[in-house]
Design a protein around this motif. Structure first.
Motif: not given
Length: 119
Positions: A27-30, A51-52, A71-72
């Motif tokens: 999720s890098k950058g979010q 998200m899972i 959300e994980g």
């Protein structure tokens, strides 16, 4: 036999309600708001990030069963606090404020970081 409770090794630079940037992982950058900090595992849940998909079994209320997106958790080291004044990610430190209380501050601007939506 009593179960041992694992105490946190240190204080975290992230608190519930902070806006954070993900600096590592899928999720890098979010960006998102921290919903929960899981102290025992050094992890946090961030709104709309990592998200899972959970598979829910059929029940009387939901005979079909379903898939639920949630959300994980993300390791604390992969999160960076966003400075509320500039909107840029920053490292944090701790120093005494005017009232003599230890509070987090932005190392980029020197401004104090208000505690997010904590109660």
């Amino acid at each position: 036999m009593e179960k041992k409770v694992k105490l946190p090794k240190h204080k975290f630079h992230i608190k519930t309600g902070d806006i954070v940037l993900v600096i590592g992982g899928n999720s890098k950058g979010q960006r998102g708001v921290v919903k929960e900090v899981i102290v025992e595992k050094d992890r946090a849940r961030v709104e709309g990030v990592a998200m899972i998909t959970k598979h829910l079994k059929p029940t009387a209320q939901n005979p079909q069963g379903s898939l639920e997106k949630t959300e994980g958790s993300i390791h604390i080291s992969n999160l960076m606090v966003v400075d509320p004044t500039t909107g840029e990610p920053t490292r944090t430190g701790r120093k005494l404020n005017e009232k003599g209380k230890l509070q987090r501050f932005s190392k980029k601007t020197g401004n104090f970081i208000p505690d997010g939506g904590r109660k």
